[in-house]
Design an enzyme around this catalytic site. Structure first.
Site, PDB file in Angstrom:
ATOM      1  N   GLN A   1      75.316  45.703  76.444  1.00 14.93           N
ATOM      2  CA  GLN A   1      75.827  45.328  75.142  1.00 14.93           C
ATOM      3  C   GLN A   1      76.831  46.322  74.574  1.00 14.93           C
ATOM      4  OE1 GLN A   1      71.506  43.374  74.103  1.00 14.93           O
ATOM      5  NE2 GLN A   1      72.832  43.794  72.366  1.00 14.93           N
TER       6      GLN A   1
ATOM      7  N   GLY B   1      83.898  43.179  56.427  1.00 17.15           N
ATOM      8  CA  GLY B   1      83.301  43.754  57.627  1.00 17.15           C
ATOM      9  C   GLY B   1      83.874  43.133  58.885  1.00 17.15           C
TER      10      GLY B   1
ATOM     11  N   HIS C   1      79.541  41.454  75.208  1.00 19.65           N
ATOM     12  CA  HIS C   1      78.244  41.679  75.846  1.00 19.65           C
ATOM     13  C   HIS C   1      78.235  41.015  77.221  1.00 19.65           C
ATOM     14  CE1 HIS C   1      76.938  43.363  72.192  1.00 19.65           C
ATOM     15  NE2 HIS C   1      76.051  42.483  71.794  1.00 19.65           N
TER      16      HIS C   1
ATOM     17  N   CYS D   1      73.414  37.758  68.937  1.00 20.31           N
ATOM     18  CA  CYS D   1      74.561  37.507  69.819  1.00 20.31           C
ATOM     19  C   CYS D   1      74.163  37.454  71.295  1.00 20.31           C
ATOM     20  CB  CYS D   1      75.658  38.538  69.588  1.00 20.31           C
ATOM     21  SG  CYS D   1      75.077  40.239  69.503  1.00 20.31           S
TER      22      CYS D   1
ATOM     23  N   ARG E   1      81.938  48.891  46.879  1.00 20.38           N
ATOM     24  CA  ARG E   1      82.856  49.774  47.590  1.00 20.38           C
ATOM     25  C   ARG E   1      84.121  49.044  48.027  1.00 20.38           C
ATOM     26  NH1 ARG E   1      79.754  50.879  51.539  1.00 20.38           N
ATOM     27  NH2 ARG E   1      80.754  49.583  53.116  1.00 20.38           N
TER      28      ARG E   1
END
Length: 339
Positions: free
Chosen positions: A158, A13, A244, A131, A40
């Site tokens: 963001q 990811g 952000h 975050c 996957r």
């Protein structure tokens, strides 16, 4: 530091990729590394330290093989597998919100409360903050230590990467659709995000705030260990890919002026000061934060609307510092000081 056996859960990811890059850049002392993902992605080949490695299936992995496990695969995965990993001796550093609000599980920003890493001994798990909270804490901790913070009013701007890769693709797709005079389609967000702003991040709560906004309240109190701080957040999704931004207005217990704040933050760990409006020097996600490690602070000024008021602008890469880098920094301190 002694070399350790390390697992990355969610290795393919966006955050997992950033973690791998940062581990390499910082020459983290890895002995054996195990790259784990869902069925996957299992079987994919990825590079780490110049060696091609196979991604393994998470549900078949034996965590007793590792010293530290870095989780970045979503709350449901962490809820199921993090306790299993901890139960066989792996120390988990979790990037989701699953464990952040457990009283006995430390919530750590390495520049702010690294001493809390020692609390991993409670359950074998360390939580990584949201975050948007993280970058705010890096910028505000020096001010809080110096004069105490009474109230924080923060509006966040963001990036879509905070919603994952599909959101990044949706912004790109909608932008292309609009520029080609085509009808806009949206799947990730409830409204068009391209050329728009959405004051709606995570689930609406009964008190009128969204869960993203409540995370900033809960996590600020836990990290700074001060429930008396007032926190008034508004979280907004903007059509930016990475990084952000936050407009922050503070009220402090003791008086401090903008020049004194600049001096404090110029020496603060993790902070990059970009603050000279006479030269139009101010930080943005694109020009400063994206792909970088720092928390960039600009537009420091006295807020004349309230007693002991200070205003500032804070920008950071939400995937890199906001998730991956802090995870690796926690792991570094863990290995150096506790293993």
């Amino acid at each position: 530091m002694e070399k350790v056996n390390l697992a990355i859960v969610g290795a393919t990811g966006a955050v997992g990729v950033a973690i791998r890059e940062i581990l390499e850049e910082r020459k983290f002392p890895v002995d054996n590394i195990y790259l784990l993902a869902s069925e996957r992605s299992a079987g994919e080949r990825v590079q780490f330290n110049g060696i091609s490695r196979t991604v393994q299936k998470l549900d078949e992995f034996d965590f007793s093989q590792v010293d530290v496990a870095l989780f970045s695969a979503g709350g449901a995965i962490s809820k199921e597998y993090a306790p299993k990993a901890a139960s066989v001796g792996a120390i988990v550093i979790d990037n989701t919100s699953e464990f952040r609000y457990h009283d006995e599980i430390p919530l750590v920003v390495t520049e702010v409360n690294p001493e809390r890493i020692a609390d991993f001994k409670n359950h074998g798990i360390i939580a990584n903050p949201n975050c948007s909270t993280m970058q705010m804490m890096v910028a505000l901790k020096p001010i809080h230590e110096a004069v105490g913070i009474k109230h924080i009013n923060v509006a966040t701007y963001q990036a879509v990467s905070g919603s994952g890769q599909k959101a990044v693709e949706e912004l790109a797709k909608q932008t292309a659709q609009l520029l080609n005079a085509r009808e806009v389609t949206n799947n990730v967000y409830d409204k068009q995000i391209a050329f728009n702003v959405l004051p709606n991040i995570d689930a609406p709560q009964d008190n009128g705030y969204t869960k993203e906004e409540m995370k900033m309240i809960w996590e600020t109190h836990k990290i700074l260990e001060d429930d008396s701080i007032g926190v008034s957040p508004t979280a907004v999704r903007v059509p930016v890919f990475y990084g952000h931004s936050e407009a922050i207005h503070l009220q402090t217990h003791k008086a401090i002026n903008a020049d004194e704040v600049r001096k404090l933050l110029s020496k603060a760990e993790g902070v990059e000061l970009v603050d000279d409006m006479s030269q139009l020097e101010y930080a943005t996600p694109v020009t400063h934060a994206s792909g970088k490690d720092g928390v960039y602070v600009s537009r420091i000024r006295n807020d004349g609307s309230r007693e002991n008021g200070i205003a500032l602008w804070v920008v950071s890469d939400n995937v890199r510092k906001g998730a991956a880098l802090n995870t690796v920094q926690i792991a570094e301190k863990l290995v150096k000081e506790y293993l």
